[in-house]
Design a protein around this motif. Structure first.
Motif, mmCIF file in Angstrom:
data_model
loop_
_atom_site.group_PDB
_atom_site.id
_atom_site.type_symbol
_atom_site.label_atom_id
_atom_site.label_comp_id
_atom_site.label_asym_id
_atom_site.label_seq_id
_atom_site.Cartn_x
_atom_site.Cartn_y
_atom_site.Cartn_z
ATOM 1 N N PHE A 196 -51.093 -28.199 38.753
ATOM 2 C CA PHE A 196 -50.206 -29.097 37.646
ATOM 3 C C PHE A 196 -50.130 -28.157 36.585
ATOM 4 C CE2 PHE A 196 -52.013 -32.345 40.110
ATOM 5 C CZ PHE A 196 -51.363 -33.162 39.985
ATOM 6 N N TYR A 197 -48.939 -28.105 35.621
ATOM 7 C CA TYR A 197 -48.602 -27.713 34.372
ATOM 8 C C TYR A 197 -48.578 -28.240 33.074
ATOM 9 C CZ TYR A 197 -47.375 -23.539 37.285
ATOM 10 O OH TYR A 197 -47.250 -22.425 38.080
ATOM 11 N N GLY A 198 -49.251 -27.746 32.149
ATOM 12 C CA GLY A 198 -49.022 -28.303 30.905
ATOM 13 C C GLY A 198 -48.006 -27.855 30.210
ATOM 14 N N ASN A 199 -47.660 -28.428 28.819
ATOM 15 C CA ASN A 199 -46.753 -27.965 27.922
ATOM 16 C C ASN A 199 -45.445 -28.017 28.710
ATOM 17 O OD1 ASN A 199 -48.549 -27.347 26.102
ATOM 18 N ND2 ASN A 199 -48.770 -25.284 26.791
ATOM 19 N N ALA A 200 -45.106 -29.020 29.814
ATOM 20 C CA ALA A 200 -44.072 -28.987 30.483
ATOM 21 C C ALA A 200 -43.115 -30.400 30.196
ATOM 22 C CB ALA A 200 -44.612 -29.255 31.781
ATOM 23 N N LEU A 201 -41.551 -30.154 30.710
ATOM 24 C CA LEU A 201 -40.749 -31.220 30.701
ATOM 25 C C LEU A 201 -40.170 -31.067 31.922
ATOM 26 C CD1 LEU A 201 -38.918 -30.025 27.358
ATOM 27 C CD2 LEU A 201 -40.335 -32.080 27.518
ATOM 28 N N GLY B 228 -45.254 -33.598 29.262
ATOM 29 C CA GLY B 228 -46.605 -33.451 29.177
ATOM 30 C C GLY B 228 -47.139 -32.775 30.216
ATOM 31 N N THR B 229 -47.976 -33.024 31.289
ATOM 32 C CA THR B 229 -48.816 -32.296 32.377
ATOM 33 C C THR B 229 -48.247 -32.692 33.521
ATOM 34 O OG1 THR B 229 -50.705 -31.708 31.117
ATOM 35 C CG2 THR B 229 -50.794 -31.371 33.268
ATOM 36 N N MET B 230 -47.639 -31.920 34.619
ATOM 37 C CA MET B 230 -46.920 -32.474 35.686
ATOM 38 C C MET B 230 -47.028 -31.354 37.019
ATOM 39 S SD MET B 230 -43.182 -32.249 34.280
ATOM 40 C CE MET B 230 -43.763 -33.356 32.732
ATOM 41 N N TYR B 231 -46.654 -31.771 38.233
ATOM 42 C CA TYR B 231 -46.277 -30.923 39.108
ATOM 43 C C TYR B 231 -44.836 -30.314 38.755
ATOM 44 C CZ TYR B 231 -49.755 -32.319 42.709
ATOM 45 O OH TYR B 231 -51.096 -32.474 43.583
ATOM 46 N N SER C 272 -37.463 -28.676 36.155
ATOM 47 C CA SER C 272 -38.866 -28.702 35.513
ATOM 48 C C SER C 272 -38.917 -27.251 34.458
ATOM 49 C CB SER C 272 -39.821 -29.091 36.199
ATOM 50 O OG SER C 272 -39.865 -28.390 37.502
ATOM 51 N N TYR C 273 -39.670 -27.463 33.496
ATOM 52 C CA TYR C 273 -39.788 -26.248 32.774
ATOM 53 C C TYR C 273 -41.118 -26.380 32.171
ATOM 54 C CZ TYR C 273 -39.557 -23.233 28.587
ATOM 55 O OH TYR C 273 -39.755 -22.313 27.664
ATOM 56 N N SER C 274 -42.031 -25.268 31.952
ATOM 57 C CA SER C 274 -43.185 -25.402 31.298
ATOM 58 C C SER C 274 -43.213 -24.132 30.367
ATOM 59 C CB SER C 274 -44.498 -24.996 32.277
ATOM 60 O OG SER C 274 -45.642 -24.827 31.542
ATOM 61 N N ALA C 275 -43.451 -24.550 29.089
ATOM 62 C CA ALA C 275 -43.625 -23.331 27.991
ATOM 63 C C ALA C 275 -44.810 -22.359 28.206
ATOM 64 C CB ALA C 275 -43.846 -23.943 26.519
ATOM 65 N N GLY C 276 -45.802 -22.634 29.107
ATOM 66 C CA GLY C 276 -46.771 -21.787 29.280
ATOM 67 C C GLY C 276 -47.720 -22.042 28.276
ATOM 68 N N GLN C 277 -48.465 -20.908 28.147
ATOM 69 C CA GLN C 277 -49.710 -20.658 27.081
ATOM 70 C C GLN C 277 -49.227 -20.620 25.768
ATOM 71 O OE1 GLN C 277 -53.556 -17.708 26.361
ATOM 72 N NE2 GLN C 277 -52.147 -17.264 28.144
ATOM 73 N N GLN C 278 -50.046 -21.668 24.956
ATOM 74 C CA GLN C 278 -49.703 -21.464 23.742
ATOM 75 C C GLN C 278 -50.390 -20.145 22.785
ATOM 76 O OE1 GLN C 278 -50.872 -25.354 22.218
ATOM 77 N NE2 GLN C 278 -48.717 -26.186 22.492
ATOM 78 N N ALA C 279 -49.521 -19.467 22.026
ATOM 79 C CA ALA C 279 -50.243 -18.124 21.306
ATOM 80 C C ALA C 279 -50.698 -18.818 20.144
ATOM 81 C CB ALA C 279 -49.004 -17.405 21.259
ATOM 82 N N SER C 280 -51.724 -19.381 20.027
ATOM 83 C CA SER C 280 -52.378 -20.025 19.099
ATOM 84 C C SER C 280 -53.341 -19.096 18.253
ATOM 85 C CB SER C 280 -52.979 -21.333 19.143
ATOM 86 O OG SER C 280 -53.935 -21.302 20.070
#
Length: 466
Positions: free
Chosen positions: A248-253, A182-185, A268-276
Motif C-alpha cells: 500500500f502506498y500513501g500520498n497517492a492518487l 489517499g493510501t492504496m494499492y 495511479s501515482y504516489s508522491a512518495g516520501q514528504q521531505a518535511s
C-alpha cells in the motif's frame, strides 16, 4: 369554506322551492317537497363524508431509497448515504522448516495470520444521482494474537498507520470514471490478484499460492542491495529493496476509467516520501503505474507497468552522495473458469537501474477444482535472477557471489467451505532453491537464510468473512 358554500347553496335552493309554492298545486307541492327532502338527505350525507375525509392526516411521502430512480432532468436531489462494514478473521497453525545463515536447521511452530491477513473495513458512497456519487473506504489490518490494528505502508514503515490497508476518498461518474486520493494499492496489484485463484468464498492471491509467493516484490528484490544506513547525511530511504507492487502506498492518487466493451484502465501515482525534515528524502518512493484489464464472463486478461523511484545518500562518511535508481515492473496475467475448473497464470519482469544489471523474472500457473463445498488448489511458479552478485551504485548485491539464483515453488491446498462465510483449509508449500538461492516461503521469508536449502511450510486453519 367549501363546506359552508355547499350548505349555503343547498339552503338557497330549498328557499327557492318554498317561495314558488303558492304557484303550484297542493299535491304537486307535496310530491316535490318529498323529493327535495330526499335529495337534501343525500347531499348532507355526502357533505359529512367529505368533511370526515378532509379531517384525516395526509399520507407520508415515500421514504428515500438508495437506488436512484429515473428522471427527466440530468441531476436529482441526493438519494442518501450507502455504506457497508466488512471484514475477515483468518487464523492458522503453521509448521515450517528453514536454515539460518550458519546452516543450522530450524523448525518453527506458530499461530499466524493464516491464508490471508485479517482485516476490518468500511466502504460507502453518497449517491447524488444515477450519474454521480462521492466514494470512500478505509481498511485496517488486524493482529488477532495481540489485538493490535494497523501496521506499516510503503511510505511509512513504522507500523503505526491505523488504516494501513487503504484509506481513500473520491468522486465517481458512470460516464467519466473515478478519481481517488489517499493510501492504496498501485495498479499492478489488480493484475496479480486477477490472475490468481478466486472463488465465491475466497479473494484469490492467497499467501500459500506459489504464483503469488514468487511474484511478490520481496521475492523479486530478494538479492538487491538495500539502501545505505548511517550515511553521511543521516538521511533514510523508506523505499527498501523492492518496488512494492503488492503493498500500500500513501500520498497517492488514482484514476479508474469506466468500462468500455469489457475493458477498464487505471493510472495511479504516489508522491512518495514528504521531505518535511532533514532526515527525509525528497521524491524517495515516488512512483507511477498503469494497468489495462479485460473481463468478460469467466475470462480475465490484464497488463500493468510500474516505475518506482528510490533516492538515497550512499556515502558512509565524508561528503554526501545522493543518487537515484528506478525499479521497473511489468506484469501480464490471465485467468479462465470452465465449469468447475479455474486456471490462472502470470509473468512478471523486474528491472533495476544503478544496480549492476539486477533483474528478476517470475512466471507460474495456478489451478483449482470445485466439488460442491470442497475445493482443491494447486500452483507452481519459477523465478530466476540476473545481477544478484553484481556491484551497483548502492553497493554489491546479496547473492552468494558465485552463480545465478533460481527458485521453484510448489503449493497444494484443500478448502472446505462449511458456510458461504466460513471455510476451513490445509496447505503445503515448498520452495526448491538451487545452490545459489535462499528464497523462503512468503509468510516467513526470514526462516531461510541459507543458500541451497529448500524450506517447507504446512498450515491448517480457518477464516470467517462478512
Amino acid at each position: 369554506m367549501q363546506t359552508t358554500l355547499r350548505k349555503t347553496t343547498l339552503a338557497a335552493a330549498i328557499a327557492g322551492v318554498l317561495l314558488a309554492a303558492p304557484f303550484v298545486s297542493a299535491n304537486a307541492r307535496a310530491d316535490e317537497l318529498s323529493d327535495m327532502k330526499a335529495m337534501l338527505a343525500q347531499l348532507q350525507e355526502r357533505v359529512a363524508q367529505m368533511e370526515a375525509k378532509a379531517a384525516q392526516p395526509a399520507p407520508a411521502a415515500p421514504a428515500a431509497t438508495m437506488a436512484a430512480t429515473p428522471a427527466a432532468e440530468p441531476l436529482k436531489a441526493a438519494t442518501g448515504f450507502n455504506w457497508k462494514l466488512y471484514g475477515r478473521g483468518d487464523i492458522g497453525y503453521t509448521v515450517s522448516r528453514g536454515k539460518d545463515a550458519s546452516g543450522r536447521e530450524l523448525s518453527n511452530h506458530r499461530l499466524n495470520q493464516g491464508e490471508m491477513a485479517s482485516r476490518l473495513g468500511i466502504s460507502g458512497a453518497w449517491i447524488f444521482s444515477d450519474e454521480y456519487k462521492a466514494i470512500f473506504g478505509a481498511e485496517t489490518g488486524l493482529n488477532l494474537f495481540n489485538g493490535n490494528a494497523g501496521g506499516g505502508t510503503q511510505n511509512n514503515t513504522t507500523a503505526s498507520v491505523l488504516f494501513n490497508r487503504g484509506s481513500t476518498v473520491g468522486f465517481a461518474s458512470t460516464t467519466w470514471g473515478s478519481i481517488e486520493g489517499g493510501t492504496m494499492y498501485m495498479a499492478p496489484f489488480w493484475v496479480s490478484l486477477g490472475a490468481d485463484l478466486a472463488s465465491a468464498h475466497n479473494y484469490g492471491a492467497n499467501d500459500f499460492s506459489a504464483l503469488f509467493s514468487l511474484t511478490r516484490p520481496e521475492s523479486l528484490g530478494r538479492y538487491l542491495k538495500d539502501p545505505v544506513t548511517g550515511n553521511a547525511s543521516k538521511t533514510t530511504s523508506l523505499a527498501g529493496n523492492n518496488s512494492g507492487t503488492a503493498l500500500f502506498y500513501g500520498n497517492a492518487l488514482r484514476y479508474r476509467s469506466p468500462t468500455w466493451n469489457n475493458v477498464t484502465a487505471e493510472v495511479s501515482y504516489s508522491a512518495g516520501q514528504q521531505a518535511s525534515s532533514a532526515t527525509d528524502l525528497e521524491n524517495d518512493g515516488r512512483s507511477w503505474a498503469a494497468n489495462v484489464l479485460y473481463k468478460k464472463g469467466d475470462l480475465f486478461l490484464g497488463y500493468a507497468h510500474m516505475d518506482y523511484q528510490q533516492s538515497n545518500d550512499i556515502s558512509a562518511a565524508g561528503t554526501p552522495n545522493f543518487i537515484k535508481r528506478n525499479q521497473v515492473t511489468d506484469i501480464v496475467g490471465a485467468r479462465y473458469k470452465w465449469h468447475d475448473f479455474t486456471l490462472g497464470g502470470s509473468y512478471t519482469s523486474y528491472r533495476v537501474s544503478n544496480a549492476g544489471g539486477y533483474a528478476a523474472d517470475a512466471f507460474g500457473v495456478s489451478g483449482a477444482y470445485d466439488i460442491g463445498k470442497h475445493r482443491i488448489e494447486g500452483s507452481l511458479a519459477h523465478i530466476s535472477y540476473d545481477g544478484a552478485n553484481a556491484k551497483g551504485a548502492f553497493g554489491t548485491n546479496t547473492g552468494d557471489g558465485v552463480g545465478k539464483p533460481k527458485s521453484t515453488a510448489y503449493s497444494l491446498g484443500y478448502l472446505y467451505n462449511f458456510q458461504p462465510t466460513l471455510s476451513f483449509y490445509a496447505y503445503a508449500t515448498r520452495i526448491a532453491n538451487n545452490s545459489h538461492a535462499k528464497l523462503g516461503v512468503l509468510q516467513f521469508r526470514g526462516d531461510n537464510n541459507y543458500f541451497g536449502y529448500s524450506p517447507v511450510e504446512l498450515t491448517a486453519g480457518m477464516f470467517l468473512v462478512f
